[in-house]
Enzyme design. Structure first.
Site, PDB file in Angstrom:
ATOM      1  N   LYS A 121       0.812  -1.224   0.000  1.00  0.00           N
ATOM      2  CA  LYS A 121       0.000   0.000   0.000  1.00  0.00           C
ATOM      3  C   LYS A 121       0.844   1.272   0.000  1.00  0.00           C
ATOM      4  O   LYS A 121       0.468   2.267  -0.623  1.00  0.00           O
ATOM      5  CB  LYS A 121      -1.004   0.004   1.144  1.00  0.00           C
ATOM      6  CG  LYS A 121      -0.450  -0.214   2.533  1.00  0.00           C
ATOM      7  CD  LYS A 121      -1.587  -0.307   3.559  1.00  0.00           C
ATOM      8  CE  LYS A 121      -1.046  -0.686   4.939  1.00  0.00           C
ATOM      9  NZ  LYS A 121      -0.658  -2.115   4.981  1.00  0.00           N
ATOM     10  N   THR A 122       1.998   1.261   0.698  1.00  0.00           N
ATOM     11  CA  THR A 122       2.837   2.458   0.710  1.00  0.00           C
ATOM     12  C   THR A 122       3.365   2.765  -0.691  1.00  0.00           C
ATOM     13  O   THR A 122       3.292   3.905  -1.172  1.00  0.00           O
ATOM     14  CB  THR A 122       4.012   2.289   1.687  1.00  0.00           C
ATOM     15  OG1 THR A 122       3.510   2.149   3.014  1.00  0.00           O
ATOM     16  CG2 THR A 122       4.954   3.491   1.636  1.00  0.00           C
ATOM     17  N   GLU A 165      -2.787   6.606   2.136  1.00  0.00           N
ATOM     18  CA  GLU A 165      -2.577   5.216   2.536  1.00  0.00           C
ATOM     19  C   GLU A 165      -3.509   4.915   3.697  1.00  0.00           C
ATOM     20  O   GLU A 165      -3.576   5.660   4.675  1.00  0.00           O
ATOM     21  CB  GLU A 165      -1.122   5.013   2.950  1.00  0.00           C
ATOM     22  CG  GLU A 165      -0.806   3.601   3.394  1.00  0.00           C
ATOM     23  CD  GLU A 165       0.659   3.401   3.703  1.00  0.00           C
ATOM     24  OE1 GLU A 165       0.979   2.392   4.364  1.00  0.00           O
ATOM     25  OE2 GLU A 165       1.486   4.240   3.300  1.00  0.00           O
TER      26      GLU A 165
END
Length: 466
Positions: A121-122, A165
């Site tokens: 996700k980052t 995020e």
């Protein structure tokens, strides 16, 4: 979902743990929105000077008087009763918000794009923000790591798009009101919070269900959990737009012919009926091509020309501690990665294999959390066995107290390659001694193993020269 708050309700805001990557992002955005901001952290950190320059009143060391005349307090999950500032806020009856609630307040009035998933996700959030900024959209963004390509992990942009995020570790992503949700994958993790794999999956379903009518859900077709969520939401919410991406034949945004190309990674991306484009990125591994495909899908939804989208993605150079190149000595390249789940470790080592070519791969791994090590020690051992040598440090406890019988030896017993346990003091010399010119060394884990990179490079220079 928790109660939503608007910026004009918050008044003066005091943030506890303001030096942390997540809380500092909230502080930066609140300052940009014109709020009066103060904050405290336990120690002096470089980010605190940045926040001071932006107008925040900063304290080092917790004390009740640091709250001043604050109306609202923002905390991270690690702030608990017994902290003098927290206790003072409770005694005064101040509004106390989780970091995610503070971030949600800064999203007010924006088109909100959120990225969630057990892994990736980052990087995916960073790719989206960078791509949109390169295309001139000027997004606001908040990301869970410092991003050299973007300058900071948070920035208030001039445009209407907000890219964030979304952290699933404590289900705090339920505090957002997304217009677009990207799900990179769904696997068992954070079982200390959820208690069961089923609860993890249900949490992602609840998050996706926050989407409004005509909202967009983008799921990875190659991941079983994400794929199942896409199918479920198509059945339950025909008012949503649901798209998939991946190497799978039925993916809406399909990747083909992935291959290394001059220290970069490339593939063909089919994105519509008979429409395709060449995608090339600076990040190694098929998992990063998948992350880029998710970002591409977001770009199309934001109205980007496909060529502008892939051009922006190709210029992105990475997020901190995501296959982060630390240096080269004696012909040996050293990389660092934040991977702390078996699937992430496996992806990092597969990428290292691709980068090393005919060279060997050596890894220094530090397990993160006793609970996660207890749950996944077999899987960690299997993933680490992809390396030619794998050395393991003792567990980084983070927020946890030790669990009897849970040590790094649980991981090393599962290794099917050379290596074993190593102490912090000996790690650099032991790992460097394994390497020869052309090899790759990786430090992997979410703890302080990252500090071993410079020591390993120093050892390599001594042994092999510069």
């Amino acid at each position: 979902m928790q109660e939503l708050h608007t910026l004009d309700q918050l008044g003066k805001v005091h943030l506890m743990g303001i030096g942390g990557v997540g809380v500092s992002a909230v502080a930066r955005l609140m300052l940009a929105r014109g709020l009066t901001v103060s904050g405290t952290d336990a120690k002096e950190l470089p980010v605190l000077d940045d926040l001071r320059e932006a107008g925040a009143r900063i304290h080092v060391g917790y004390a009740a008087e640091n709250l001043g005349d604050a109306d609202t307090v923002v905390i991270s999950s690690i702030i608990k009763a017994g902290n003098p500032e927290y206790d003072e806020a409770v005694s005064r009856g101040l509004r106390i918000l989780h970091r995610s609630q503070g971030l949600a307040a800064t999203m007010e009035g924006h088109h909100v794009i959120t990225v969630a998933g057990t892994h990736g996700k980052t990087t995916t959030t960073s790719l989206i923000a960078f791509m949109l900024r390169e295309a001139g959209i000027s997004p606001t963004f908040a990301i869970g790591a410092n991003i050299a390509s973007l300058g900071f992990n948070a920035e208030y942009g001039a445009g209407r798009v907000f890219v964030a995020e979304a952290d699933e570790s404590d289900a705090s992503f339920m505090n957002y009101q997304p217009d677009v949700v990207v799900i990179t994958n769904i696997e068992a993790d954070h079982l200390d919070h959820y208690g069961s794999v089923e609860a993890v999956h249900q949490s992602f379903h609840a998050f996706a269900s926050l989407l409004p009518a005509d909202g967009l859900l983008i799921c990875c077709a190659d991941d079983e959990g994400s794929r199942a969520l896409a199918a479920r939401m198509r059945r339950e919410r025909p008012d949503l737009r649901v798209q998939t991406y991946g190497f799978s034949e039925d993916a809406d945004r399909r990747l083909l012919d992935a291959h290394p190309r001059d220290n970069r990674f490339a593939c063909t991306l089919e994105w519509g009926s008979g429409q395709e484009t060449d995608l090339e990125i600076a990040l190694p591994g098929n998992h990063n091509l998948l992350n880029a495909a998710a970002a591409f899908a977001v770009g199309l939804d934001c109205g980007l020309d496909p060529e502008a989208a892939v051009e922006g993605l190709g210029a992105f150079t990475g997020a901190a501690r995501r296959f982060d190149f630390r240096g080269e000595a004696g012909g040996v390249r050293v990389y660092d990665d934040y991977a702390h789940h078996p699937t992430e470790v496996l992806a990092a080592l597969r990428a290292a294999r691709a980068v090393a070519g005919t060279g060997a791969v050596h890894v220094l791994f530090q397990p993160h959390l006793f609970s996660r090590t207890n749950e996944f020690h077999r899987e960690f051992g299997q993933a680490l066995s992809l390396a030619d040598t794998a050395y393991v440090l003792e567990i980084y406890p983070a927020r946890e107290t030790p669990i009897p019988g849970v040590t790094s030896e649980l991981v090393t017993k599962e290794l099917d390659t050379a290596g074993g346990l190593v102490s912090t003091g000996q790690a650099a010399s032991v790992v460097a001694a394994c390497a020869k010119p052309g090899d790759v060394i990786m430090t992997i884990g979410a703890g302080d193993v990252t500090e071993q990179g410079s020591a390993i490079l120093a050892e390599l220079r001594t042994r092999l020269g510069s």
